[in-house]
Write an enzyme that holds these catalytic residues in place. Sequence first.
Site, PDB file in Angstrom:
ATOM      1  CG  ASP A  24      -3.745  -3.359 -10.623  1.00 24.75           C
ATOM      2  OD1 ASP A  24      -2.555  -3.117 -10.907  1.00 24.75           O
ATOM      3  OD2 ASP A  24      -4.361  -4.351 -11.062  1.00 24.75           O
ATOM      4  CG  ASN A  26       0.254   3.024 -10.224  1.00 23.91           C
ATOM      5  OD1 ASN A  26      -0.894   3.427 -10.227  1.00 23.91           O
ATOM      6  ND2 ASN A  26       0.990   2.935  -9.131  1.00 23.91           N
ATOM      7  NE  ARG A  28      -3.154  -2.628 -16.156  1.00 23.09           N
ATOM      8  CZ  ARG A  28      -4.078  -3.182 -15.374  1.00 23.09           C
ATOM      9  NH1 ARG A  28      -5.245  -3.506 -15.875  1.00 23.09           N
ATOM     10  NH2 ARG A  28      -3.820  -3.412 -14.111  1.00 23.09           N
ATOM     11  CB  THR A  70       5.248 -10.551  -0.337  1.00 25.07           C
ATOM     12  OG1 THR A  70       4.705 -10.089   0.901  1.00 25.07           O
ATOM     13  CG2 THR A  70       6.427 -11.451  -0.056  1.00 25.07           C
ATOM     14  CG  ASN A  72       4.461  -5.311  -5.968  1.00 22.72           C
ATOM     15  OD1 ASN A  72       3.762  -4.531  -5.320  1.00 22.72           O
ATOM     16  ND2 ASN A  72       4.006  -5.927  -7.065  1.00 22.72           N
ATOM     17  CD1 TRP A  73       9.360  -8.163  -1.264  1.00 17.80           C
ATOM     18  CD2 TRP A  73      10.895  -6.660  -1.873  1.00 17.80           C
ATOM     19  NE1 TRP A  73       9.462  -7.235  -0.255  1.00 17.80           N
ATOM     20  CE2 TRP A  73      10.401  -6.310  -0.598  1.00 17.80           C
ATOM     21  CE3 TRP A  73      11.879  -5.854  -2.457  1.00 17.80           C
ATOM     22  CZ2 TRP A  73      10.850  -5.186   0.105  1.00 17.80           C
ATOM     23  CZ3 TRP A  73      12.327  -4.735  -1.757  1.00 17.80           C
ATOM     24  CH2 TRP A  73      11.822  -4.415  -0.500  1.00 17.80           C
ATOM     25  NE  ARG A 198      -5.112 -10.672 -10.658  1.00 16.57           N
ATOM     26  CZ  ARG A 198      -5.137 -10.308 -11.950  1.00 16.57           C
ATOM     27  NH1 ARG A 198      -5.810 -11.024 -12.824  1.00 16.57           N
ATOM     28  NH2 ARG A 198      -4.511  -9.227 -12.361  1.00 16.57           N
ATOM     29  CD  GLU A 211     -21.067  -5.662   0.765  1.00 21.89           C
ATOM     30  OE1 GLU A 211     -21.205  -5.772  -0.462  1.00 21.89           O
ATOM     31  OE2 GLU A 211     -21.618  -6.421   1.588  1.00 21.89           O
TER      32      GLU A 211
HETATM   33  C1  FPP Z   1       0.081  -1.430  -9.023  1.00 25.94           C
HETATM   34  O1  FPP Z   1       0.121  -0.963 -10.361  1.00 25.94           O
HETATM   35  C2  FPP Z   1       0.671  -0.446  -8.129  1.00 25.94           C
HETATM   36  C3  FPP Z   1       1.826  -0.639  -7.425  1.00 25.94           C
HETATM   37  C4  FPP Z   1       2.583  -1.883  -7.467  1.00 25.94           C
HETATM   38  C5  FPP Z   1       2.401   0.421  -6.587  1.00 25.94           C
HETATM   39  C6  FPP Z   1       1.448   1.343  -5.904  1.00 25.94           C
HETATM   40  C7  FPP Z   1       2.180   2.593  -5.595  1.00 25.94           C
HETATM   41  C8  FPP Z   1       1.675   3.843  -5.679  1.00 25.94           C
HETATM   42  C9  FPP Z   1       0.271   4.124  -5.958  1.00 25.94           C
HETATM   43  C10 FPP Z   1       2.518   5.067  -5.534  1.00 25.94           C
HETATM   44  C11 FPP Z   1       3.186   5.267  -4.246  1.00 25.94           C
HETATM   45  C12 FPP Z   1       2.322   5.110  -3.065  1.00 25.94           C
HETATM   46  C13 FPP Z   1       2.617   5.680  -1.901  1.00 25.94           C
HETATM   47  C14 FPP Z   1       1.782   5.407  -0.725  1.00 25.94           C
HETATM   48  C15 FPP Z   1       3.745   6.587  -1.755  1.00 25.94           C
HETATM   49  P1  FPP Z   1       0.903  -1.837 -11.437  1.00 25.94           P
HETATM   50  O2  FPP Z   1       2.300  -1.317 -11.505  1.00 25.94           O
HETATM   51  O3  FPP Z   1       0.799  -3.287 -11.111  1.00 25.94           O
HETATM   52  O4  FPP Z   1       0.093  -1.471 -12.740  1.00 25.94           O
HETATM   53  P2  FPP Z   1      -0.188  -2.420 -13.982  1.00 25.94           P
HETATM   54  O5  FPP Z   1      -1.000  -3.592 -13.486  1.00 25.94           O
HETATM   55  O6  FPP Z   1      -0.970  -1.531 -14.898  1.00 25.94           O
HETATM   56  O7  FPP Z   1       1.147  -2.819 -14.543  1.00 25.94           O
END
Ligand code: FPP
Length: 247
Positions: A24, A26, A28, A70, A72-73, A198, A211
């Site tokens: 989690d 990315n 931010r 799911t 994320n769609w 969460r 854990e």
């Molecule tokens: C959550 O961060 C992350 C994701 C929804 C995607 C995870 C994907 C990757 C790490 C890259 C690709 C992975 C592979 C295996 C190729 P968020 O976008 O919810 O971050 P935020 O909570 O800060 O907005």
Amino acid sequence: MSHPSVSSGPSGDLVPRHIAVIMDGNGRWAAERGLPRHAGHREGMKAVREIIRGCIDSGVEILTLFAFSTENWQRPEEEIVALMTLLQIYADQEKEELREKGVEVRVLGDLARVDGPTHDAVERIESATRGGAKMRLNLMISYSGRADIVSACRALARRVRDGTLDPDAIDEETISDDLLTEDLPDPDLLIRTSGEFRISNFMLWQLAYTEIYITPVLWPDFTREDLLDAVVEYQRRERRFGRISSS
Ligand code: FPP
């Protein structure tokens, strides 16, 4: 920063056999730099490489990464396309190295919802790495813990209806065997980055006695040292599985 040895601590289990990760932060990470969200996901792919190498070197047998839920769609189409494209790039860039390292990749989730090119890329990485015996890597795509349990309930209900399953014979093992993780032990350690407390609909059944380690580090910044910190913290924990202390 120095890190304690991964073999220190009271736990008899030196290294967790199965680590699951909620990657989690990315978005931010990108926002902090004034970049679009997809730049955070792209950087997150580097952290995926980093944790895989760290797990192989530490002797972790199974690594399960929550890459697309799911839920994320419901994100904007542009972000969904960026994530699916990244998955295709990842599969084609990494499959050879993963094969050479003995990593068997499986992609688990509702793949019926995934577009054709992503589906093909999933098949390519799975077939290129099939039989790898060093480590198993599960990429959870279009996955949710509740949806998996619902699907298992439907499968069991069909068998009851068809007369091949006695309802009284249903136990925890019956249900585990109908989940997408049917052939895997439950995770020993769950890592969640970005400081959120969460579970977010991830492996709800399988995490019963896992854990949990939460770090404020945003996923794109997650390094091998962060993995070692999590493993060392795991080794300090006393796992009781609902029983009283053994000491
Ligand atoms: C959550 O961060 C992350 C994701 C929804 C995607 C995870 C994907 C990757 C790490 C890259 C690709 C992975 C592979 C295996 C190729 P968020 O976008 O919810 O971050 P935020 O909570 O800060 O907005």
